[in-house]
Scaffold this motif. Structure first.
Motif, PDB file in Angstrom:
ATOM      1  N   PHE A 171     -41.602 -51.456 111.346  1.00 16.23           N
ATOM      2  CA  PHE A 171     -40.499 -50.912 112.032  1.00 16.23           C
ATOM      3  C   PHE A 171     -40.787 -49.431 112.812  1.00 16.23           C
ATOM      4  CE2 PHE A 171     -36.929 -47.413 111.982  1.00 16.23           C
ATOM      5  CZ  PHE A 171     -36.370 -48.147 113.005  1.00 16.23           C
ATOM      6  N   TYR A 172     -41.354 -48.499 112.212  1.00 22.11           N
ATOM      7  CA  TYR A 172     -41.868 -47.413 112.709  1.00 22.11           C
ATOM      8  C   TYR A 172     -42.574 -46.407 111.903  1.00 22.11           C
ATOM      9  CZ  TYR A 172     -41.832 -43.495 116.446  1.00 22.11           C
ATOM     10  OH  TYR A 172     -42.014 -42.559 117.276  1.00 22.11           O
ATOM     11  N   TRP A 173     -43.055 -45.249 112.096  1.00 25.30           N
ATOM     12  CA  TRP A 173     -43.453 -44.386 111.358  1.00 25.30           C
ATOM     13  C   TRP A 173     -42.552 -43.857 110.012  1.00 25.30           C
ATOM     14  CZ3 TRP A 173     -48.157 -43.921 111.826  1.00 25.30           C
ATOM     15  CH2 TRP A 173     -48.875 -43.646 113.221  1.00 25.30           C
ATOM     16  N   LEU A 174     -42.847 -43.411 109.070  1.00 20.89           N
ATOM     17  CA  LEU A 174     -42.226 -42.811 107.927  1.00 20.89           C
ATOM     18  C   LEU A 174     -41.167 -41.919 108.329  1.00 20.89           C
ATOM     19  CD1 LEU A 174     -41.795 -43.764 104.928  1.00 20.89           C
ATOM     20  CD2 LEU A 174     -43.372 -42.338 104.121  1.00 20.89           C
ATOM     21  N   ILE A 190     -42.374 -47.506  99.802  1.00 20.28           N
ATOM     22  CA  ILE A 190     -42.928 -45.897 100.552  1.00 20.28           C
ATOM     23  C   ILE A 190     -44.675 -46.015 100.435  1.00 20.28           C
ATOM     24  CG2 ILE A 190     -42.934 -43.721 100.371  1.00 20.28           C
ATOM     25  CD1 ILE A 190     -40.320 -44.718 101.437  1.00 20.28           C
ATOM     26  N   ARG A 191     -44.911 -46.362  99.176  1.00 23.26           N
ATOM     27  CA  ARG A 191     -46.556 -46.531  98.993  1.00 23.26           C
ATOM     28  C   ARG A 191     -47.248 -47.561 100.080  1.00 23.26           C
ATOM     29  NH1 ARG A 191     -45.033 -45.419  93.634  1.00 23.26           N
ATOM     30  NH2 ARG A 191     -45.048 -47.571  93.181  1.00 23.26           N
ATOM     31  N   VAL A 192     -46.263 -48.618 100.115  1.00 24.60           N
ATOM     32  CA  VAL A 192     -46.900 -49.822 101.205  1.00 24.60           C
ATOM     33  C   VAL A 192     -47.020 -49.077 102.464  1.00 24.60           C
ATOM     34  CG1 VAL A 192     -46.506 -51.971 102.095  1.00 24.60           C
ATOM     35  CG2 VAL A 192     -46.414 -51.641  99.404  1.00 24.60           C
ATOM     36  N   LYS A 193     -45.889 -48.504 102.802  1.00 26.69           N
ATOM     37  CA  LYS A 193     -45.682 -47.896 104.009  1.00 26.69           C
ATOM     38  C   LYS A 193     -46.744 -46.769 104.490  1.00 26.69           C
ATOM     39  CE  LYS A 193     -43.824 -46.738 108.114  1.00 26.69           C
ATOM     40  NZ  LYS A 193     -44.400 -47.630 109.391  1.00 26.69           N
ATOM     41  N   GLU A 194     -47.066 -45.751 103.400  1.00 29.68           N
ATOM     42  CA  GLU A 194     -47.924 -44.995 103.804  1.00 29.68           C
ATOM     43  C   GLU A 194     -49.454 -45.477 103.732  1.00 29.68           C
ATOM     44  OE1 GLU A 194     -45.797 -41.196 101.168  1.00 29.68           O
ATOM     45  OE2 GLU A 194     -47.129 -42.734 100.163  1.00 29.68           O
ATOM     46  N   ARG A 195     -49.750 -46.343 103.231  1.00 29.42           N
ATOM     47  CA  ARG A 195     -50.957 -47.214 103.078  1.00 29.42           C
ATOM     48  C   ARG A 195     -51.135 -47.805 104.681  1.00 29.42           C
ATOM     49  NH1 ARG A 195     -50.227 -48.825  97.773  1.00 29.42           N
ATOM     50  NH2 ARG A 195     -49.356 -50.930  98.315  1.00 29.42           N
ATOM     51  N   HIS A 196     -49.938 -48.643 105.026  1.00 27.04           N
ATOM     52  CA  HIS A 196     -50.084 -49.088 106.379  1.00 27.04           C
ATOM     53  C   HIS A 196     -50.260 -48.150 107.480  1.00 27.04           C
ATOM     54  CE1 HIS A 196     -48.071 -50.236 109.949  1.00 27.04           C
ATOM     55  NE2 HIS A 196     -48.562 -51.263 109.597  1.00 27.04           N
ATOM     56  N   ASP A 197     -49.484 -46.989 107.326  1.00 30.76           N
ATOM     57  CA  ASP A 197     -49.615 -46.073 108.559  1.00 30.76           C
ATOM     58  C   ASP A 197     -51.055 -45.348 108.578  1.00 30.76           C
ATOM     59  OD1 ASP A 197     -47.090 -46.659 109.067  1.00 30.76           O
ATOM     60  OD2 ASP A 197     -46.456 -44.606 108.350  1.00 30.76           O
ATOM     61  N   LYS A 198     -51.708 -45.151 107.341  1.00 33.52           N
ATOM     62  CA  LYS A 198     -52.904 -44.610 107.377  1.00 33.52           C
ATOM     63  C   LYS A 198     -54.108 -45.650 107.912  1.00 33.52           C
ATOM     64  CE  LYS A 198     -52.335 -41.531 103.205  1.00 33.52           C
ATOM     65  NZ  LYS A 198     -52.543 -41.226 101.670  1.00 33.52           N
ATOM     66  N   ARG A 199     -53.942 -46.815 107.515  1.00 32.80           N
ATOM     67  CA  ARG A 199     -54.731 -47.855 108.152  1.00 32.80           C
ATOM     68  C   ARG A 199     -54.475 -47.817 109.465  1.00 32.80           C
ATOM     69  NH1 ARG A 199     -53.025 -51.127 103.626  1.00 32.80           N
ATOM     70  NH2 ARG A 199     -51.742 -52.283 105.130  1.00 32.80           N
ATOM     71  N   TRP A 200     -53.440 -47.900 110.061  1.00 33.92           N
ATOM     72  CA  TRP A 200     -53.032 -47.830 111.485  1.00 33.92           C
ATOM     73  C   TRP A 200     -53.583 -46.717 112.102  1.00 33.92           C
ATOM     74  CZ3 TRP A 200     -51.244 -45.523 115.795  1.00 33.92           C
ATOM     75  CH2 TRP A 200     -50.856 -46.282 116.807  1.00 33.92           C
ATOM     76  N   ILE A 201     -53.753 -45.588 111.607  1.00 34.68           N
ATOM     77  CA  ILE A 201     -54.211 -44.459 112.295  1.00 34.68           C
ATOM     78  C   ILE A 201     -55.981 -44.445 112.428  1.00 34.68           C
ATOM     79  CG2 ILE A 201     -54.711 -41.832 112.055  1.00 34.68           C
ATOM     80  CD1 ILE A 201     -51.668 -41.746 110.874  1.00 34.68           C
TER      81      ILE A 201
END
Length: 249
Positions: free
Chosen positions: A194-197, A223-234
């Protein structure tokens, strides 16, 4: 050239056969130009949208000829499958596969035009975000997952909505369909697109969880899955940009 035309659009078959030529000549109104290109045509009083996918290289030509359906064919088939499950997407019109020496080289997907607009402006760009729409969006995604529908590029530009919160999906060449609900782990990963957290993301996640009967532990895991996803994306973007910098210098 291989063409599949919807039974509802057989009356446009002659025009459909001309689409590759019309596209090459720059016909229609350009709606989007990037890796793929999208044009709008008025045909006998009907607005039709044509998406031309990036020309296949040798490897992709091999894959889409012998091992996988082309992106245009998948879009066409997925549109039919979505409607059978009660979900809307702009009506499929046709798919075209151009070939050279028997290999699929260029493909086109044609669908009806829709007036609906992406949810992104109202859920991400608008401050504060549109809470009634966020609730409707969360319930819509929950209904997709409950029905076994997984849009693998579920970003806020690929979900369209009208003023009455009726939704449509676009860019549907990458989808999965399950006999039952989508597995929970896949749902969590899908929600990350969807977007960032942001507060909007958390708000949507909470409403989605209520609809699916998720526990507080499920929400915490999402939330943990989202945080891991965003870190990988960055990290991926940093590596990509570093590589481009090295090439340019």
């Amino acid at each position: 050239m291989k063409i599949i035309v919807s039974p509802d659009y057989q009356h446009q078959k002659e025009w459909i056969q001309q689409v590759p030529h019309l596209f090459a000549a720059g016909g229609g109104e350009l709606l989007y130009k990037g890796r793929n290109q999208v044009r709008l045509f008025m045909v006998g009083g009907e607005k039709l949208v044509v998406k031309r996918y990036k020309r296949n290289d040798v490897i992709k030509s091999l894959i889409y000829t012998f091992f996988r359906k082309s992106k245009a064919r998948r879009s066409y088939d997925n549109a039919v499958a979505l409607r059978l499950r009660g979900f809307q997407t702009p009506r499929e019109v046709a798919c075209i596969e151009q070939t050279r020496m028997g290999f699929v080289t260029q493909v086109f997907y044609i669908c009806a035009y829709t007036e609906k607009q992406p949810v992104r402006p109202r859920l991400i760009e608008q401050e504060p975000f549109d809470k009634p729409l966020a609730i409707a969006y969360a319930r819509y995604v929950a209904s997709l997952h409950e029905a076994g529908v997984l849009h693998c590029d579920l970003n806020p530009t690929n979900v369209l909505v009208d003023s009455d919160s009726h939704f449509e999906l676009i860019d549907i060449n990458r989808m999965k369909f399950y006999d039952g609900p989508v597995p929970k782990a896949e749902c969590m990963e899908n929600l990350t697109l969807f977007y960032w957290l942001t507060p909007a993301y958390r708000f949507i996640l909470d409403e989605y969880a209520r609809q699916r009967g998720w526990t507080s532990d499920d929400i915490a895991e999402a939330i943990r899955v989202k945080e891991r996803h965003d870190k990988r994306w960055i990290l991926r973007k940093k590596i990509t940009h570093f590589g481009r910098y090295e090439v340019l210098h």
